[in-house]
Each structure stands twice: as structure tokens, then as C-alpha cells.
Design an enzyme around this catalytic site. Structure first.
Site, short mmCIF file in Angstrom:
data_model
loop_
_atom_site.label_atom_id
_atom_site.label_comp_id
_atom_site.label_asym_id
_atom_site.label_seq_id
_atom_site.Cartn_x
_atom_site.Cartn_y
_atom_site.Cartn_z
CB CYS A 18 -0.91 -0.06 1.14
SG CYS A 18 -0.02 0.05 2.71
CD GLU A 39 -3.52 2.29 12.38
OE1 GLU A 39 -3.43 1.35 11.53
OE2 GLU A 39 -4.54 3.04 12.34
S1 SF4 Z 1 -3.05 3.63 6.75
FE1 SF4 Z 1 -2.05 1.54 6.83
S2 SF4 Z 1 -2.87 0.45 5.17
FE2 SF4 Z 1 -3.46 2.43 4.77
S3 SF4 Z 1 -1.86 3.40 3.39
FE3 SF4 Z 1 -1.24 3.69 5.70
S4 SF4 Z 1 0.10 1.89 5.99
FE4 SF4 Z 1 -1.13 1.51 4.43
#
Ligand code: SF4
Length: 296
Positions: free
Chosen positions: A13, A131
Site C-alpha cells: 500500500c 497503530e
Molecule cells: S493506513 Fe496502513 S494500510 Fe493504509 S496506506 Fe497507511 S500503512 Fe497502508
């Protein structure tokens, strides 16, 4: 086996690609220096190994003071970290390279500014996930984390503060882990809006996970089996696997080519998808191995 089809959206991503690119740049520009990453940069053993091979070292929080000094560089991963950890690293004199995903940063900023204004910050997500830990740390003692709607219900049933002084909850916001499933988030929103009708809800779900699932559904119609490429510890890769198992009679997760189950070499069409922390190299290798079987 005749054909290999890739999902239209698969692999890294934006946030993970950015983190890996930044780490590679730091390693290339600082040969001979000690470069650490605070926790695994991504949930993918192969991609991590490539970074270890270039000289990156894994650093645990408890060893920050012991191992870092003004000559070290510490890379913060895409999930981010807490302000107190950043302060501890700064005190050692080490240089910080922060690869926190901009989407995670936005949630951290929101948690910080609302909590400073006296709001409670409800967070929907897994408290054990890096996170969520980083976002909640920006809200300090104003953060309350629910992993699902059941936990939210239990909280309101058992919170003494809520029973005695519901006005203390007048100012509240809700944000989510970027990778939570929409259905899970909707269920938590429903519980909170029932108890706190004035709560401000933010849609902080990242489209990366959703897109990979959407295009996997499309791919499943065209193939006889699906290989999900990615790390076993990656939550979004595991979600892709369970969806692939729902959609296809042949579905498997592989971290590397030697794990491809023999049955896949006998299928007419194999579909490939990959988690958000899977490097292109791993996808190419699996595709190549399947195609080589055609020539034997
Ligand atoms: S929030 Fe997490 S899944 Fe979305 S782009 Fe950022 S790192 Fe990737």
C-alpha cells in the site's frame, strides 16, 4: 496449468511502500552507520530480510538508551510510535527518520488536538496493534479503545463514571484503526451513538485494505484457485486469505515459492493477490514459479 492472473490491486500500500523506500534511502546514504528500526518495519519476512541484508538492525523499546547514540539513526515504522518514545530517542542524540503513514499521522494529530480540548477519544481497533497504541498515546488518559461492539457495550454497562456522571462524556469523538473492517466499525458506531448521540464520528478507515478485498472478489470469478502472498503475521493478509477461502475451493497463503501447494500447479487458472506489506519481488517469484511449471 495455463494461466496466472494478478488481482488489479495487490501488494504494497502507499504507506508501506513509502516506509520501505525511505528505509532503503537511509541505508544507501549512510553506509557504515548503525541504522535501527523500532519494531519490524513491515509484517513480511522476505521484505524484512532484504533490509537486514542491507544493514538494518531491529531495536526493541527497552534497549533505546543502551544501543542508541548521536551516531545512530532510528527509523519509526508506518504504524507510528508514541511521543514518549520519540522523546527517549531524541535524548540519546540519535537521528529519527519517521516513516509513519500520513493516514496514521492524521489520526494521531486528531487524537492529540481533541484530547487537548477536553474531548474523550474513543478508538475502534485492536489495542495490541502498533497503530492503535501510537494513536491512543497521543490522546493520553483521554483514550478509550474498543476492539468490537461487545466491548463497547460492556464499557457503558460497567463504567462507574458513566453511571454517576454521564455529562463527563458530553465531549467525545470516535476514530478507528485504519485497517478495521467497515462492518465492525459500523457496529461500534451504533453502540456509541446510542449512548452518546452527540459523539463526533470520523471515518478513518484506509481504502487500501478494502480495495484489495474488492479486486479479489472480481478475480475469484476468473480463476480456479487463489494464492494469497504475504506474511502470516500480517492482519490484512490473513483477511485476504479468509476471503479467498470463502470465494474459491482452492485457496492458500504462501510466504515464499517453496510453499506453493502442489495442487496449484495442476489448475487451469491461478489468481494471485498479496497483502499490503508484500513486496513486488515476492509476487514476481511466485508468478514465475507457476509459469515455469508450464514449460516442464
Ligand atoms: S493506513 Fe496502513 S494500510 Fe493504509 S496506506 Fe497507511 S500503512 Fe497502508
Amino acid at each position: 496449468m495455463a494461466k496466472v492472473l494478478r488481482s488489479k490491486v495487490l501488494g504494497f500500500c502507499m504507506g508501506v511502500k513509502r516506509a520501505v523506500d525511505m528505509a532503503e534511502e537511509v541505508l544507501n546514504e549512510n553506509e557504515g552507520k548503525e541504522v535501527f528500526m523500532l519494531g519490524p518495519l513491515i509484517h513480511n519476512e522476505q521484505a524484512l530480510q532484504a533490509l537486514y541484508d542491507k544493514g538494518l538492525h531491529l531495536l526493541s523499546e527497552e534497549y533505546i538508551e543502551e544501543r542508541c547514540n548521536e551516531k545512530s539513526i532510528v527509523i519509526i515504522r508506518a504504524h507510528g510510535t508514541s511521543p514518549s518514545i520519540l522523546t527517549r530517542i531524541e535524548k540519546t542524540g540519535a537521528r529519527i527518520v519517521d516513516t509513519s503513514c500520513p493516514r496514521v499521522k492524521a489520526s494521531q494529530k486528531r487524537a492529540a488536538s481533541y484530547s487537548q480540548d477536553g474531548f474523550l477519544v474513543f478508538i475502534a481497533g485492536d489495542l495490541g496493534h502498533g497503530e492503535v497504541l501510537s494513536i491512543s498515546s497521543y490522546a493520553g488518559d483521554k483514550a478509550i479503545v474498543f476492539k468490537d461492539a461487545e466491548e463497547a457495550k460492556t464499557f457503558f454497562k460497567t463504567s462507574e463514571l458513566f453511571q454517576k456522571n454521564p455529562r463527563a462524556f458530553d465531549k467525545a469523538i470516535l476514530i478507528s484503526q485504519t485497517t478495521i473492517r467497515k462492518e465492525e466499525y459500523d457496529a461500534i458506531i451504533a453502540v456509541l451513538q446510542k449512548k452518546l448521540p452527540q459523539i463526533e464520528v470520523f471515518n478513518t478507515i484506509c481504502s487500501a485494505t478494502k480495495e484489495r478485498q474488492l479486486f479479489l472478489r472480481e478475480l475469484a470469478h476468473e480463476v480456479d484457485g487463489i494464492l494469497v502472498i504475504g506474511g502470516r503475521h500480517s492482519a490484512n493478509t490473513q483477511r485476504l486469505l479468509s476471503l479467498a477461502q470463502e470465494l474459491s475451493p482452492h485457496a492458500a497463503l504462501v510466504e515464499a515459492v517453496h510453499e506453493i501447494p502442489p495442487e496449484f500447479f495442476r489448475l487451469e487458472k491461478v489468481g494471485l493477490t498479496a497483502g499490503a506489506s508484500t513486496a513486488n519481488k515476492s509476487i514476481d517469484e511466485v508468478e514465475q514459479k507457476l509459469l515455469e511449471a508450464n514449460t516442464i
